[in-house]
Write a protein that holds these residues in place. Structure first.
Motif, PDB file in Angstrom:
ATOM      1  N   LEU A 449     -10.634   7.085  83.497  1.00 26.66           N
ATOM      2  CA  LEU A 449     -10.824   8.407  82.881  1.00 26.66           C
ATOM      3  C   LEU A 449     -11.792   9.311  83.963  1.00 26.66           C
ATOM      4  CD1 LEU A 449     -11.561   7.589  79.231  1.00 26.66           C
ATOM      5  CD2 LEU A 449      -9.410   8.461  80.175  1.00 26.66           C
ATOM      6  N   PRO A 450     -11.410  10.514  83.960  1.00 27.27           N
ATOM      7  CA  PRO A 450     -12.465  11.365  84.843  1.00 27.27           C
ATOM      8  C   PRO A 450     -13.544  11.633  84.280  1.00 27.27           C
ATOM      9  CG  PRO A 450     -10.596  12.671  83.893  1.00 27.27           C
ATOM     10  CD  PRO A 450     -10.255  11.058  83.460  1.00 27.27           C
ATOM     11  N   PHE A 451     -14.751  12.031  85.027  1.00 25.44           N
ATOM     12  CA  PHE A 451     -15.867  12.563  84.569  1.00 25.44           C
ATOM     13  C   PHE A 451     -15.776  13.910  84.519  1.00 25.44           C
ATOM     14  CE2 PHE A 451     -17.406   8.413  86.192  1.00 25.44           C
ATOM     15  CZ  PHE A 451     -18.291   7.830  85.157  1.00 25.44           C
ATOM     16  N   CYS A 452     -16.820  14.690  83.862  1.00 30.44           N
ATOM     17  CA  CYS A 452     -16.868  16.273  83.678  1.00 30.44           C
ATOM     18  C   CYS A 452     -16.814  16.770  85.210  1.00 30.44           C
ATOM     19  CB  CYS A 452     -17.974  16.449  83.055  1.00 30.44           C
ATOM     20  SG  CYS A 452     -19.609  16.325  83.778  1.00 30.44           S
ATOM     21  N   GLY A 453     -17.346  16.155  86.341  1.00 29.06           N
ATOM     22  CA  GLY A 453     -17.270  16.631  87.386  1.00 29.06           C
ATOM     23  C   GLY A 453     -15.948  16.448  88.045  1.00 29.06           C
ATOM     24  N   ASP A 454     -15.224  15.613  87.640  1.00 29.65           N
ATOM     25  CA  ASP A 454     -13.940  15.392  88.299  1.00 29.65           C
ATOM     26  C   ASP A 454     -12.682  16.193  87.879  1.00 29.65           C
ATOM     27  OD1 ASP A 454     -14.844  13.196  89.755  1.00 29.65           O
ATOM     28  OD2 ASP A 454     -14.699  11.823  88.220  1.00 29.65           O
ATOM     29  N   VAL A 455     -12.887  17.013  86.954  1.00 28.81           N
ATOM     30  CA  VAL A 455     -11.983  17.976  86.426  1.00 28.81           C
ATOM     31  C   VAL A 455     -12.128  19.134  87.014  1.00 28.81           C
ATOM     32  CG1 VAL A 455     -10.756  18.757  84.340  1.00 28.81           C
ATOM     33  CG2 VAL A 455     -11.721  16.719  84.091  1.00 28.81           C
ATOM     34  N   VAL A 456     -11.281  19.915  87.535  1.00 31.84           N
ATOM     35  CA  VAL A 456     -11.075  21.051  88.136  1.00 31.84           C
ATOM     36  C   VAL A 456     -10.530  22.104  87.043  1.00 31.84           C
ATOM     37  CG1 VAL A 456     -10.368  22.769  89.999  1.00 31.84           C
ATOM     38  CG2 VAL A 456     -10.717  20.195  90.350  1.00 31.84           C
ATOM     39  N   LYS A 457     -11.446  22.933  86.586  1.00 32.67           N
ATOM     40  CA  LYS A 457     -10.887  23.869  85.259  1.00 32.67           C
ATOM     41  C   LYS A 457     -10.396  25.192  86.038  1.00 32.67           C
ATOM     42  CE  LYS A 457     -14.954  22.356  82.524  1.00 32.67           C
ATOM     43  NZ  LYS A 457     -16.100  22.989  81.837  1.00 32.67           N
ATOM     44  N   LEU A 458      -8.826  24.880  85.916  1.00 31.73           N
ATOM     45  CA  LEU A 458      -7.994  26.307  86.333  1.00 31.73           C
ATOM     46  C   LEU A 458      -7.453  26.924  85.165  1.00 31.73           C
ATOM     47  CD1 LEU A 458      -6.417  24.315  89.503  1.00 31.73           C
ATOM     48  CD2 LEU A 458      -8.338  26.007  89.577  1.00 31.73           C
ATOM     49  N   THR A 459      -7.313  28.000  85.111  1.00 33.11           N
ATOM     50  CA  THR A 459      -6.506  28.982  84.250  1.00 33.11           C
ATOM     51  C   THR A 459      -5.317  29.477  84.726  1.00 33.11           C
ATOM     52  OG1 THR A 459      -7.979  30.878  84.664  1.00 33.11           O
ATOM     53  CG2 THR A 459      -8.796  29.361  82.780  1.00 33.11           C
ATOM     54  N   THR A 460      -4.227  29.458  84.263  1.00 32.74           N
ATOM     55  CA  THR A 460      -2.958  29.994  84.841  1.00 32.74           C
ATOM     56  C   THR A 460      -2.541  30.939  83.713  1.00 32.74           C
ATOM     57  OG1 THR A 460      -1.599  28.290  83.796  1.00 32.74           O
ATOM     58  CG2 THR A 460      -2.312  28.013  85.999  1.00 32.74           C
ATOM     59  N   PRO A 461      -2.087  32.199  83.983  1.00 40.23           N
ATOM     60  CA  PRO A 461      -1.486  33.233  83.240  1.00 40.23           C
ATOM     61  C   PRO A 461      -0.281  32.661  82.236  1.00 40.23           C
ATOM     62  CG  PRO A 461      -0.831  33.448  85.266  1.00 40.23           C
ATOM     63  CD  PRO A 461      -1.680  32.531  85.444  1.00 40.23           C
ATOM     64  N   SER A 462      -0.141  33.128  81.090  1.00 37.93           N
ATOM     65  CA  SER A 462       0.893  32.427  80.332  1.00 37.93           C
ATOM     66  C   SER A 462       2.432  33.192  80.846  1.00 37.93           C
ATOM     67  CB  SER A 462       0.738  32.906  78.649  1.00 37.93           C
ATOM     68  OG  SER A 462       1.779  32.521  77.801  1.00 37.93           O
ATOM     69  N   LEU A 463       3.261  32.405  80.568  1.00 43.08           N
ATOM     70  CA  LEU A 463       4.845  32.984  80.848  1.00 43.08           C
ATOM     71  C   LEU A 463       5.647  33.161  79.794  1.00 43.08           C
ATOM     72  CD1 LEU A 463       5.359  29.933  83.747  1.00 43.08           C
ATOM     73  CD2 LEU A 463       4.566  32.312  84.116  1.00 43.08           C
ATOM     74  N   GLU A 464       5.002  33.368  78.788  1.00 48.40           N
ATOM     75  CA  GLU A 464       5.840  33.501  77.365  1.00 48.40           C
ATOM     76  C   GLU A 464       6.233  34.986  77.388  1.00 48.40           C
ATOM     77  OE1 GLU A 464       5.405  32.954  72.731  1.00 48.40           O
ATOM     78  OE2 GLU A 464       3.624  32.381  73.716  1.00 48.40           O
ATOM     79  N   GLU A 465       5.411  36.083  77.933  1.00 49.85           N
ATOM     80  CA  GLU A 465       5.861  37.339  77.702  1.00 49.85           C
ATOM     81  C   GLU A 465       6.835  37.586  78.762  1.00 49.85           C
ATOM     82  OE1 GLU A 465       2.144  38.776  81.112  1.00 49.85           O
ATOM     83  OE2 GLU A 465       2.316  39.288  79.061  1.00 49.85           O
ATOM     84  N   HIS A 466       7.277  36.741  79.621  1.00 46.20           N
ATOM     85  CA  HIS A 466       8.451  37.140  80.619  1.00 46.20           C
ATOM     86  C   HIS A 466       9.695  36.482  80.023  1.00 46.20           C
ATOM     87  CE1 HIS A 466       5.497  38.669  83.683  1.00 46.20           C
ATOM     88  NE2 HIS A 466       4.781  37.553  83.343  1.00 46.20           N
ATOM     89  N   CYS A 467       9.656  35.667  78.920  1.00 47.11           N
ATOM     90  CA  CYS A 467      10.756  35.088  78.554  1.00 47.11           C
ATOM     91  C   CYS A 467      11.354  35.906  77.231  1.00 47.11           C
ATOM     92  CB  CYS A 467      10.530  33.753  77.865  1.00 47.11           C
ATOM     93  SG  CYS A 467      11.841  32.781  77.429  1.00 47.11           S
ATOM     94  N   THR A 468      12.579  36.026  77.414  1.00 44.17           N
ATOM     95  CA  THR A 468      13.419  36.767  76.355  1.00 44.17           C
ATOM     96  C   THR A 468      14.344  35.673  75.783  1.00 44.17           C
ATOM     97  OG1 THR A 468      15.242  37.502  77.709  1.00 44.17           O
ATOM     98  CG2 THR A 468      13.422  38.879  77.532  1.00 44.17           C
ATOM     99  N   PRO A 469      15.086  35.712  74.815  1.00 48.57           N
ATOM    100  CA  PRO A 469      15.903  34.889  73.973  1.00 48.57           C
ATOM    101  C   PRO A 469      17.217  34.593  74.922  1.00 48.57           C
ATOM    102  CG  PRO A 469      15.368  36.254  72.271  1.00 48.57           C
ATOM    103  CD  PRO A 469      14.663  36.951  73.743  1.00 48.57           C
TER     104      PRO A 469
END
Length: 589
Positions: A449-469
């Motif tokens: 299991l990773p320690f807290c310093g091993d996890v790189v916190k990245l945020t990616t934008p959501s793709l839901e708004e670009h999707c249509t039925p």
């Protein structure tokens, strides 16, 4: 096996035109034993000689499976008598030729294999049955089964098929072959040739299964040469690969002696070793040894350090120190300081507590890293075996896992790990004769299991708004048309780079004259299902998601809106469309 120092092999080729082995050639003709009738380490010369041996498919030529088994068992006994070895005989055959079976000879061979604790494994091409036996059949059980079989044969004597008219003079000899006749009593070779071959093949399969059962071996059916090469007869984990470790289940319980071994690791290409050629006295001609090979020497790399003030003065090792950069300063830390930071501990696994598996697997924060390790008893303590078995069964029933610390080497930093139960279900045959009973094997798998310093916190934008039925439906149809079969197993897909490397090495070893040949590993790794709706889904995807032109920008962007030049017109780039059948590129608009 060629790269191993412990494996030894001997190859017996059946139905060869020439005869060459260590026994009487008149009694066992048309058999070739390589190399020279001795079990030894395999070499490249053995592979080259195997390609030059000529075999025959004529039924009149002897050298069947039974004769080859006698040669192999005798050579194995001579080489390993009185030695501690793992012995096994592997037969690769399609069982299409008739086999002469002598009852006394078969019993002597089986007794010899059982005495050596040698297992017989058969890989059969186009076999209809497969059988795997965990242990050899005991003599008492074999005697009881033979007595019951004889009694059943005597009771059903009137309903048995008539014996062939061409029996051998010796009653103990049986030739696995068959012939069929039509209603008028005349032979019909054209119509019944396939039936004869199938009957002979079926009888040979049953004979091999019976011998494998007596020795605790296996018979594995394969439909192609690829499946034959993929058969895994099992690899014993050597003790050297299993590290000794102490398992601390609770603070008040004495530690258990266990073994930890690696389950998964990334396979890499072997590193190439660079050496320098030694030259002669003239300084131009390379030196050559008696075998015609170049005389080489290993390369060594040395690093020299010089004083910052006096560039000509070197700094010896006693005047050097190590430092770590902190801001703009260098903080000196030598090896003695680093050793003082280490935690003094032996190799051990310490259980900190237990948690539900849903907290580790399937959650957004559930991350695992590093290779997986297996934990097994040491083999000398019944207490450790019972404790680990009970722990694995209990965690499986409660769907829980153990949070542990693992010290891989002595005085190493502890790793935060999780211990999972791993269950393997096998189909077995019970003593009462009932088949397809589930036998579960419980094992323990250790993951980091990773320690807290091993996890790189990245945020990616959501793709839901670009999707249509409509777009979602197009992608759903494409995924459905490219669904793989349920039998797909990712663990059997070879690494193309490593496969190409091995093929190239084997090719150059067998054919030294082709030293510039590189065997490519291109091609499909597995069979992709062909769907008739696949092309329509590709067209809909191309229409729904068109390729848009993109301007090529170089250097810094200009923010001068008044400069309306046409420099960007030439920056339109040709983009390759992967959905086009030919190799031509398309101009984007």
């Amino acid at each position: 096996m060629i790269q191993s120092k412990l494996n030894e092999v001997g190859v017996v080729l059946l139905k060869t035109i020439e005869t060459s082995h260590h026994l009487d050639e008149d009694d066992f003709p048309n058999l070739t034993f390589l190399p020279e009738g001795v079990v030894t380490r395999p070499t490249i010369q053995l592979l080259r000689r195997l390609q030059k041996v000529e075999c025959s498919s004529q039924d009149s030529i002897r050298g069947d499976i039974m004769d080859g088994l006698v040669i192999a068992a005798d050579a194995l006994r001579r080489r390993t008598l009185g030695k501690r070895c793992n012995r096994s005989i592997v037969i690769l055959t399609d069982a299409s030729h008739e086999v002469l079976i002598q009852e006394k000879q078969v019993l002597r061979v089986v007794d010899s294999l059982r005495e050596m604790d040698c297992k017989l494994h058969v890989i059969g091409l186009d076999f209809t049955e497969s059988a795997i036996f965990d242990r050899a059949l005991r003599q008492s059980d074999a005697a009881v089964e033979n007595r019951k079989r004889k009694e059943n044969n005597e009771e059903d004597d009137g309903t048995q098929m008539e014996e062939s008219s061409n029996e051998e003079e010796d009653d103990n000899d049986t030739r696995i072959s068959s012939s069929s006749t039509d209603n008028s009593g005349s032979y019909s070779d054209d119509d019944d040739e396939d039936d004869d071959c199938a009957s002979r093949k079926r009888d040979t399969e049953r004979f091999l299964i019976s011998v494998a059962r007596l020795t605790g071996g296996s018979v594995r059916a394969a439909n192609s040469m690829k499946q034959m090469l993929e058969q895994n007869l099992g690899k014993r984990i050597p003790k050297s690969a299993r590290k000794k470790c102490s398992f601390l289940l609770a603070p008040t319980i004495d530690p258990l002696d266990v073994r930890v071994y690696l389950i998964l690791s990334k396979t890499n290409l072997p590193t190439l070793k660079r050496e320098a050629k030694l030259l002669g006295e003239d300084g131009k001609t390379p030196l050559v040894d008696g075998l015609g090979n170049f005389v080489t020497s290993e390369l060594e790399t040395t690093t020299d350090h010089f004083d910052a003030v006096d560039k000509q003065m070197g700094v010896d090792e006693t005047s050097r120190t190590r430092a770590v950069k902190y801001g703009s300063d260098w903080i000196p830390l030598n090896d003695f300081d680093l050793r003082g930071l280490k935690r003094r501990s032996d190799v051990n696994i310490t259980v900190l507590g237990y948690s539900d598996q849903s907290n580790i697997i399937g959650s957004s924060r559930g991350l695992l890293m590093g290779p997986s390790y297996g934990v097994s008893p040491d083999g000398t303590s019944r207490r450790a075996e019972a404790t680990l078995a009970a722990l694995a069964i209990a965690m499986h029933r409660l769907s829980s896992c153990a949070i542990c610390t693992y010290v891989k080497t002595q005085d190493a930093d502890p790793l935060l790990t999780v211990l999972f139960p791993h269950v393997i279900t096998k189909k077995i045959t019970s003593s009462s004769g009932k088949e397809n009973e589930d036998d579960k094997e419980y094992r323990l798998v250790l993951l980091q299991l990773p320690f807290c310093g091993d996890v790189v916190k990245l945020t990616t934008p959501s793709l839901e708004e670009h999707c249509t039925p409509d777009k979602k439906a197009v992608c759903d149809a494409l995924i459905d048309s490219m669904m793989l079969p349920p039998s797909f197993e990712y663990s059997k897909i070879p690494n193309p780079a490593i496969r190409s490397f091995r093929k190239t090495v084997v090719q150059r070893a067998i054919h030294p004259q082709k030293s510039d040949t590189v065997v490519s590993a291109r091609g499909e790794w597995f069979d992709v299902p062909a769907s008739p709706t696949f092309q329509n889904c590709i067209k809909n995807l191309r229409t729904t998601f068109p390729i848009v032109a993109r301007k090529k920008t170089t250097g810094r962007r200009r923010h001068n809106n008044n400069n309306n030049n046409n420099d960007d017109v030439g920056n339109l780039k040709k983009i390759y469309d992967p959905f086009v059948d030919d190799d031509s590129s398309q101009d984007t608009i």
